[in-house]
Each structure stands twice: as structure tokens, then as C-alpha cells.
Design a protein around this motif. Structure first.
Motif, mmCIF file in Angstrom:
data_model
loop_
_atom_site.group_PDB
_atom_site.id
_atom_site.type_symbol
_atom_site.label_atom_id
_atom_site.label_comp_id
_atom_site.label_asym_id
_atom_site.label_seq_id
_atom_site.Cartn_x
_atom_site.Cartn_y
_atom_site.Cartn_z
ATOM 1 N N GLU A 144 0.495 8.934 5.959
ATOM 2 C CA GLU A 144 -1.549 9.035 5.516
ATOM 3 C C GLU A 144 -1.088 7.883 4.575
ATOM 4 O O GLU A 144 -0.208 7.906 3.535
ATOM 5 C CB GLU A 144 -1.773 9.961 4.189
ATOM 6 N N ALA A 145 -2.202 6.901 4.045
ATOM 7 C CA ALA A 145 -1.470 5.747 3.433
ATOM 8 C C ALA A 145 -2.906 5.711 2.157
ATOM 9 O O ALA A 145 -3.809 6.572 2.358
ATOM 10 C CB ALA A 145 -2.250 4.077 4.060
ATOM 11 N N SER A 146 -2.466 5.127 0.921
ATOM 12 C CA SER A 146 -3.493 5.310 -0.261
ATOM 13 C C SER A 146 -4.696 4.221 0.461
ATOM 14 O O SER A 146 -6.006 4.313 -0.398
ATOM 15 C CB SER A 146 -2.739 4.798 -1.525
ATOM 16 N N ASN A 147 -4.849 3.625 0.955
ATOM 17 C CA ASN A 147 -5.644 3.069 1.005
ATOM 18 C C ASN A 147 -7.577 3.240 2.256
ATOM 19 O O ASN A 147 -8.104 2.646 2.586
ATOM 20 C CB ASN A 147 -5.554 1.690 1.678
ATOM 21 N N VAL B 201 1.343 -1.282 0.284
ATOM 22 C CA VAL B 201 -0.112 -0.126 -0.073
ATOM 23 C C VAL B 201 1.123 1.186 -0.222
ATOM 24 O O VAL B 201 1.849 1.141 0.353
ATOM 25 C CB VAL B 201 -0.794 0.141 1.737
ATOM 26 N N GLN B 202 0.635 2.308 -1.036
ATOM 27 C CA GLN B 202 1.218 3.309 -0.871
ATOM 28 C C GLN B 202 1.431 4.416 0.003
ATOM 29 O O GLN B 202 -0.030 3.899 0.798
ATOM 30 C CB GLN B 202 1.205 4.478 -1.896
ATOM 31 N N TYR B 203 1.962 5.075 0.831
ATOM 32 C CA TYR B 203 2.234 5.847 1.740
ATOM 33 C C TYR B 203 3.309 7.528 1.892
ATOM 34 O O TYR B 203 3.694 6.840 0.646
ATOM 35 C CB TYR B 203 2.442 4.983 3.575
ATOM 36 N N TRP B 204 2.823 8.133 2.544
ATOM 37 C CA TRP B 204 3.571 9.427 2.712
ATOM 38 C C TRP B 204 3.356 9.334 4.221
ATOM 39 O O TRP B 204 2.432 9.471 4.446
ATOM 40 C CB TRP B 204 2.746 10.365 1.670
ATOM 41 N N SER C 103 -11.068 6.207 6.901
ATOM 42 C CA SER C 103 -11.856 6.588 5.702
ATOM 43 C C SER C 103 -13.619 5.747 6.107
ATOM 44 O O SER C 103 -13.825 4.856 6.569
ATOM 45 C CB SER C 103 -12.048 6.358 3.874
#
Length: 324
Positions: free
Chosen positions: A168-171, A154-157, A188
Motif C-alpha cells: 500500500e502506497a501513500s499516493n 512515495v512512502q509504502y508499506w 483511489s
């Protein structure tokens, strides 16, 4: 035909609750023991509510859920249930691996709680965030990433905002950490009713938040909390710790310091967020932090209330050169 004693409004008018009579279109609305005039707007989470003819009409946006873990073992679930749990172990704060064995969840967040102070209360020392299959660990103001097996990542920043580290993660999962003992987990709306752990199940009902790992509900926060420990080797929590009873000499100091929550400083917020549980938690923490860092514990507890006030759009300016 005859007079009836009492105060009655003339035909076609309504009692406005403030001693006057108004037309229906001007009826006020009530929220948290405060009256609002027709046409007034308030924010409730991410929705705006307007007072119309004595009834609130609200927008129906679906909001992010927030779970807060702070101080010595205080939890506010996604659905707003406030409880205390002092376990010394690693616990599932929240995850979407719930019940259904075939469900391939996308995240889990683990809190590692350790004793802080000499009374036995515990604070969150480290937070582990598993996204897909990589793993971020934050502890003692440090942040590091550990790569695990390969798989659906999972992408995250991550970024720093003021005092906070934000991941913050893309999921749709967000972690906000003050690098001390306060953690906010934001999810979310897609996760409504699909998560489990110490933060509850995020289904907009707080009365079923104590769902243990077995899937059964328990009214007892200790049994519920114990069910979410990561290692069976950790001891179960058997009783609630009352640090002010154990350290009575700290109690009056704690009550005096924490009274800021009930004071004029936070007056604008009292009708929006009930100060009482935050005051109790503040006194608990101020009594229990007796091995250094006592002011830090007090400040974190007041900041937790201030944060809830800000969420309810009641801005408070409470930090001064003397206080925190």
C-alpha cells in the motif's frame, strides 16, 4: 364503457411484476434479474442502494477502483471490462504517465507475462511497481526492492494478509498479489480518468477502455494490448489462442471442473455477478495449463469469481478438502 381483455390493476394500484397489484409506495425494484421489495437495500461497490417506490436511490460515495489480472491472460479493467490478451513481454498494467508529456506521474505498474503451458497462452510471472522512483519487483514468490535514482519518493508499506501480499502506497495505489498468477491493483478515486494501460482509464465508462498508447481507441483487444508493451523487440500478438481447440482431450475435464461456477455452490452470487465470462476463462485456463499446475490454474480461476462475489457481498464457501 366496455371490458378490455387482459390483466389490469384497479385504479391507483400498480402491477408489481410478480402477478400482484400494489400501491406505488410498495413497488419493487429490479437488479440483475431479481426483484427486491420496497425498503430492501443492496450494496453496489462501496455504495448502498435502497428501493423506494420502484426506483433505486443510492448513496454517492466515490469508490476505489480495482483492476484484476489473473490466470492465463484474463483482465478486468477498473471500469469492469473483461477481455483476454496473451502477450509474452512486459506490459504497462497501469500508470499515471498518460499523454501529457509534462505530467510527472507518481507510479507505474508493469506486468511481465511469459508462456505457461504448451499452447502459447501467457501468465503474469512478475509484477514491477515503480513508485516515485523506487522499484519493487515480485517474481516467483520472491519479493525484493531495488532503489533507483533519488527523487520524490512515495512512502509504502507491505504486509501479508491471508494468501496475499499487500503493498500500500501513500499516493493511493495498492497492489494485492497471491504470489501465483492473480494480481489486484486498487486505485483511489483521485486517479479517475488519469490512468492508462491494460487496466483501462478508470473513468466509469467501459466502452473506451481500449485506449492504446497513442491515445487512440481500438476495438481490437490485441492491437490495444500490443500498444502497451515495454520493449519494441517483443513480437506482437496476432491471434487469439483457443487452448481447448488445441487440446481437445482436456476440454471435457475442464468443462466438468469449471461447472462449479454455474452450480448451486455459487447460486447466491449469480444474480450479482455474471458467472459466464468467469466460466469461459476457467475452461480456457484448465485446457491451457497442461505442463503441471493444472489444478492451480483451475483454482485461481474459480477464486477470481469468488473474489468478485465477495465484493458484491455474496459470500460463497466453495473450497472443500476435495476442491482447492
Amino acid at each position: 364503457t366496455e371490458c378490455v381483455s387482459g390483466c389490469v390493476c384497479p385504479e391507483g394500484l400498480f402491477d408489481d411484476g410478480r402477478g400482484g397489484c400494489v400501491e406505488e409506495k410498495d413497488c419493487p425494484c429490479m437488479h440483475n434479474n431479481e426483484w427486491y421489495s420496497s425498503g430492501d437495500k443492496i450494496k453496489v461497490d462501496c455504495n448502498t442502494c435502497t428501493c423506494q417506490k420502484g426506483v433505486w436511490k443510492c448513496t454517492e460515495e466515490v469508490c476505489y477502483g480495482t483492476c484484476m489480472i489473473y490466470g492465463s491472460g484474463h483482465y478486468i479493467t477498473f471500469d469492469g471490462k473483461f477481455y483476454d490478451f496473451d502477450g509474452s513481454c512486459e506490459y504497462v498494467a497501469t500508470q499515471d504517465f498518460c499523454g501529457d508529456k509534462n505530467s510527472s506521474g507518481s507510479f507505474s505498474i508493469i506486468t511481465e507475462n511469459v508462456p505457461c503451458g504448451t499452447t502459447g497462452v501467457t501468465c503474469s510471472k512478475a509484477i514491477k511497481m515503480f513508485l516515485g522512483v523506487s522499484d519493487d519487483t515480485q517474481s516467483n514468490k520472491e519479493y525484493r526492492e531495488i532503489q533507483r535514482d533519488v527523487g520524490g519518493d512515495v512512502q509504502y508499506w507491505n504486509r501479508t494478509v491471508g494468501l496475499y501480499l499487500v503493498i500500500e502506497a501513500s499516493n493511493g495505489v495498492m497492489l494485492i498479489w497471491d504470489k501465483k498468477t492473480t494480481v489486484f491493483i486498487k486505485l483511489s478515486p483521485d486517479y479517475k480518468g488519469k490512468v492508462c494501460g491494460l487496466c483501462g482509464n478508470f473513468d466509469d465508462k467501459s466502452n473506451n477502455d481500449f485506449t492504446a498508447r497513442s491515445g487512440l481507441q481500438d476495438a481490437n483487444p490485441l492491437k490495444f494490448g500490443n500498444s502497451w508493451k515495454q520493449s519494441p523487440m517483443c513480437p506482437d500478438v496476432t491471434g487469439e489462442i483457443k487452448p481447448c481447440d488445441l487440446k481437445p482431450h482436456r476440454k471435457s475435464w475442464a468443462e466438468k471442473e469449471c461447472s462449479i461456477i454455474h452450480s448451486e455452490v455459487f447460486k447466491i452470487c449469480h444474480s450479482k455477478v455474471n458467472p459466464h465470462p468467469f466460466y469461459e476463462a476457467c475452461v480456457h485456463d484448465a485446457c491451457s495449463c497442461d505442463s503441471g499446475g493444472d489444478c492451480e490454474c483451475f483454482c485461481s480461476a474459480v477464486a477470481a469469481y469468488a473474489q468478485e462475489c465477495t465484493k458484491a457481498e455474496a459470500c460463497v464457501f466453495w473450497r472443500t478438502p476435495d476442491i482447492c
